[in-house]
Design an enzyme around this catalytic site. Structure first.
Site, PDB file in Angstrom:
ATOM      1  N   GLY A 561       1.463   1.747   1.901  1.00 35.26           N
ATOM      2  CA  GLY A 561       0.984   1.308   0.869  1.00 35.26           C
ATOM      3  C   GLY A 561       0.011   2.176  -0.104  1.00 35.26           C
ATOM      4  O   GLY A 561      -0.609   2.927  -1.162  1.00 35.26           O
ATOM      5  N   ASP A 562      -0.917   3.334   1.340  1.00 40.04           N
ATOM      6  CA  ASP A 562      -1.974   3.730   0.636  1.00 40.04           C
ATOM      7  C   ASP A 562      -1.855   4.423  -0.040  1.00 40.04           C
ATOM      8  O   ASP A 562      -2.418   5.316  -0.562  1.00 40.04           O
ATOM      9  CB  ASP A 562      -3.200   3.359   1.932  1.00 40.04           C
ATOM     10  CG  ASP A 562      -3.898   2.348   2.160  1.00 40.04           C
ATOM     11  OD1 ASP A 562      -4.440   2.165   1.628  1.00 40.04           O
ATOM     12  OD2 ASP A 562      -3.718   1.916   3.773  1.00 40.04           O
ATOM     13  N   ALA A 563      -1.005   5.544   0.806  1.00 40.26           N
ATOM     14  CA  ALA A 563      -0.519   6.626   0.263  1.00 40.26           C
ATOM     15  C   ALA A 563      -0.118   6.968  -1.056  1.00 40.26           C
ATOM     16  O   ALA A 563      -0.208   7.150  -1.707  1.00 40.26           O
ATOM     17  CB  ALA A 563       0.881   7.425   1.693  1.00 40.26           C
ATOM     18  N   GLY A 566      -2.503   6.206  -3.955  1.00 37.60           N
ATOM     19  CA  GLY A 566      -2.936   7.844  -3.600  1.00 37.60           C
ATOM     20  C   GLY A 566      -2.402   8.314  -4.192  1.00 37.60           C
ATOM     21  O   GLY A 566      -3.797   8.757  -5.807  1.00 37.60           O
TER      22      GLY A 566
END
Length: 809
Positions: A561-563, A566
């Protein structure tokens, strides 16, 4: 009228990435003309299908567009398409993925007549390099980018998720390329041409693990379903009712998790202090906590976790996502019409509050025009500032974000020319520098030796400000008074409590765009839930469609989920910045990162909302491609993904396997026919790959025209011949680390990637440059700020931090 309603888009070819890119423009009001052959885009036939045979994937990728049918054999087709493109702002070109019988074009002549035209074209690997002519599918791309080999049981083949992940990732990157070009055109009138590599786009999800492996050594291996290096537990577990996603990263989270379950002996075991240590005792730990989790429901554990600030979340089934009232209210789940069928889809995740996206829409039938309000076209300005100007030059960003999600958003803006000022504090630096405050870590300046921090913060300037004190807060406000954008990924209450909420900043600077990147959204009832990239995947619905029929939900990544958050954040702010440039009005963006993962589950949301049937889980097989799977090669834990993505590809594979009888068998000419002997075909492939090196097998298959990709580890990408040939891995030399590799953006405007213009900053490196040069402070004032601990260049140790708190009350 949406933020992008002044833009005209033409989409040609058939590519999920290009379709999703165009859909993102349509979400904010752009007029999108999708060019199709008389039989329609081939993606109209991609599974899963609705009861009336409509593709749920096509529906998700294409609602709110219009369809223009052009028959390439019609003598007038090329001139009609030329006229369409000459009247648009942006041409989105997927012909290198699948031309879909697009009529021929003289693009050079069109661009000469229309110099303001923005052109984005996508291909699987780029136009040069050893993979340039490779056949590919979603799964072979993910294998090559290191997104498959680490997922699944320790023994047996790796597991991978269903298709179109690469289309969503590359679609986001494509939107970033095209929308930043549109923003640049507002300054210089120039139309830019960009080429997007789907292979390189997908590396956004891999790059953190790739560079962690570079700094730590090649330590990663597949360790079981829902288990991931470098911490434990990070996974999905069964409860009395439902499944629960759990992530424990910090020692405090581990202690709270153990206390919640009443496992004080695990809490107090010194061998289990760090997650990497717990990985050495997985079976023993799970034997104790798995029975405890089954004593309560997933929702009950979630409520308990909120109280204890533990990153845990219920893992929803598709039906639960559709029924979620908050997601409907926020526009994460929206109504959709496909012919005479009605259902729900994942909506737009770029939640601009001033110029919100459309909430749902209609999927065009072949040749159907949507009835939309279209304002007058905004023509580009005459060219100025020269041909080498980066598209975002002149944009100033104040960056409060830390870790991965926020910094990859602002890094991308910096790569495209924005002046990004990163704000940290010596008391609380970016947590990707490290959270260890023990003397040895601080005195040896280990916080300056983090490669993962460096890859997320190149091309930025950095200052330190203690925002908890009036002097630091006032300096931050002075920076924000002339900024275009501010980004943060703190918990939602942090900046407002400091006096830096949007209600304050919008009065200080009406043109300011502000984005909050929280886990569930600033207005969510779960706004205080702690979350990591793993939590976002766990709560997205995607794990419920991954894996084998009847099996548990399966995660695909340690921090998917981080990328994704972003990249969605970057798409959102570019949309808002375009609107601000047109109108002078800023706005607040309430980005919920958990919603940003929902597009990966979108087709199952659509299909289930129409037919009510639970999604079919195919494991490593495929609903449309036969055969399709992951096969063992010679050596230890070596695998290759092979996919017959068209009926024309099948006889090529059969011949390579030495089965001429299969190649000529009429009953096997279609995927449905091959499905009847799928196990037999898989056994023949497995026998052929077992004695071959994985690289050799891939090259033989590709030479025959069969889609195949080696299942690589992330660290293998540092030696990947395609990335080397294209110069994707750049090298920078930085203080404390020396030379280290950096990834490029996956699109480029020339034969070379966008260069890295600035090395990642050390803590407070640009304090003087910004405070003196931009804000006009004297040397005496700056020296006093340093003496007072408002600014600085060295991280505080724990005992120093305690003293500072005591001294300031």
């Amino acid at each position: 009228m949406g933020a992008l309603s002044h833009l005209r888009i033409v989409e040609i070819g058939s590519a999920a990435a290009i379709s999703y890119c165009a859909r993102l423009f349509a979400d904010f009001g752009a007029t999108v003309q999708k060019v199709e052959p008389p039989a329609g885009d081939p993606l109209r036939r991609a599974a899963p299908l609705s009861p009336r045979g409509e593709s749920a994937w096509f529906a998700f990728l294409n609602f709110n567009k219009s369809s223009v049918v052009l028959d390439r054999w019609d003598a007038s087709a090329s001139s009609r398409l030329t006229e369409l493109i000459e009247s648009c702002d942006i041409l989105l070109d997927g012909r290198d993925i699948d031309a879909a019988d697009c009529p021929p074009l003289d693009l050079a002549a069109i661009k000469q007549k229309h110099p303001g035209l923005i052109h984005l074209e996508a291909d699987w690997f780029g136009d040069v390099g050893p993979y340039a002519s490779f056949a590919a599918t979603d799964s072979t791309i993910r294998a090559l980018t290191g997104l498959i080999k680490l997922v699944g049981p320790t023994d047996g083949p790796p597991m991978h998720a269903p298709d179109f992940q690469t289309g969503i990732l590359a679609g986001l990157w494509g939107f970033i390329a095209a929308s930043s070009s549109a923003l640049g055109r507002m300054q210089d009138g120039r139309g830019r041409a960009s080429r997007l590599s789907i292979f390189e786009s997908t590396i956004a999800v891999t790059e953190y693990i790739m560079f962690e492996s570079f700094s730590r050594g090649d330590v990663m291996r597949r360790i079981g379903v829902n288990r991931f290096w470098p911490t434990f537990p990070v996974g999905i577990y069964e409860t009395r009712q439902g499944w629960l996603g759990v992530t424990t990263v910090t020692p405090a989270q581990w202690r709270s998790f153990c206390e919640m379950l009443g496992l004080l002996e695990l809490r107090d075991d010194p061998r289990l202090f760090l997650g990497v240590d717990r990985l050495q005792h997985v079976e023993a730990i799970e034997a104790k906590f798995l029975p405890r989790l089954k004593q309560r429901t997933a929702n009950e554990w979630f409520a308990e976790g909120l109280k204890r600030k533990i990153p845990i979340v219920p893992v929803p089934e598709i039906a639960e996502l559709i029924a979620d009232e908050e997601k409907r209210a926020r526009g994460a789940i929206v109504p959709i019409t496909i012919g005479d069928e009605r259902g729900f889809s994942a909506g737009s995740m770029q939640r601009l509050t001033g110029t919100p996206p459309r909430r749902g829409g209609k999927v065009p039938a072949i040749g159907e025009q949507q009835e939309l309000q279209t304002p007058p076209r905004v023509l580009p300005l005459p060219e100025r500032n020269g041909p080498n100007r980066l598209p975002l030059e002149g944009i100033r960003v104040v960056d409060f974000s830390m870790g991965w999600a926020g910094p990859i958003c602002t890094r991308t803006l910096a790569d495209l020319g924005a002046d990004v000022i990163k704000i940290e504090a010596i008391q609380y630096p970016d947590w990707w520098r490290g959270v260890d405050r023990r003397p040895a870590y601080v005195l040896e300046k280990m916080y300056e030796k983090s490669v993962r921090y460096c890859i997320m913060n190149r091309n930025k300037r950095a200052i330190t400000l203690d925002l908890t004190r009036p002097q630091g807060l006032n300096l931050a406000k002075r920076l924000l008074a002339d900024a275009d954008l501010v980004v943060d990924n703190y918990s939602v209450e942090v900046l407002p409590k400091l006096g830096l909420g949007y209600d304050v900043l919008s009065k200080l600077n009406p043109k300011l765009v502000m984005m909050s990147m929280s886990a569930f959204g600033a207005g969510s009832v779960h706004r205080d839930c702690r979350a990591y990239g793993s939590t976002l995947e766990q709560g997205s619905g995607l794990p419920s469609v991954v894996g084998d029929a009847g099996g548990s939900p399966v995660m695909s990544h340690t921090a998917f989920g981080d990328a994704v958050g972003g990249l969605n954040g970057c798409a959102a702010v570019l949309t808002a910045l375009i609107h601000a440039k047109l109108t002078g009005k800023g706005q607040f963006i309430d980005l919920a990162q958990i919603e940003c993962m929902m597009p990966f589950a979108a087709p199952w949301i659509i299909a289930h909302s129409i037919d009510g049937r639970p999604p079919t889980k195919y494991g490593n097989r495929h609903p449309d491609f036969v055969p399709h799977g992951c096969f063992r090669c010679a050596g230890e834990d070596n695998w290759i993904v092979i996919a017959v993505s068209s009926d024309a590809m099948w006889p090529k594979l059969a011949t390579l396997l030495g089965r001429a009888d299969w190649a000529s068998d009429e009953t096997l000419k279609t995927a449905d026919g091959r499905r009847r002997i799928e196990s037999e075909i898989e056994a023949a492939i497995a026998a052929w790959t077992a004695g071959r090196d994985a690289e050799e097998a891939m090259n033989l298959l590709q030479a025959a025209g069969v889609a195949a990709g080696v299942a690589r580890l992330p660290i293998d990408l540092l030696r990947d011949p395609q990335l080397r040939a294209r110069g994707f891995i750049q090298e920078v030399n930085r203080a404390f680390i020396g030379k280290h590799p950096q990834p490029s953006m996956p699109f480029r405007e020339s034969a070379h990637p966008f260069p890295i213009r600035g090395i990642p900053p050390t803590l407070g490196e640009h304090n003087y440059e910004i405070l003196s040069g931009m804000l006009g402070l004297s040397d005496t004032e700056i020296e006093q700020l340093e003496r007072d601990g408002i600014i600085g260049t060295e991280m505080l140790m724990e005992e120093e931090l305690v003293k500072k708190k005591q001294a300031t009350g």
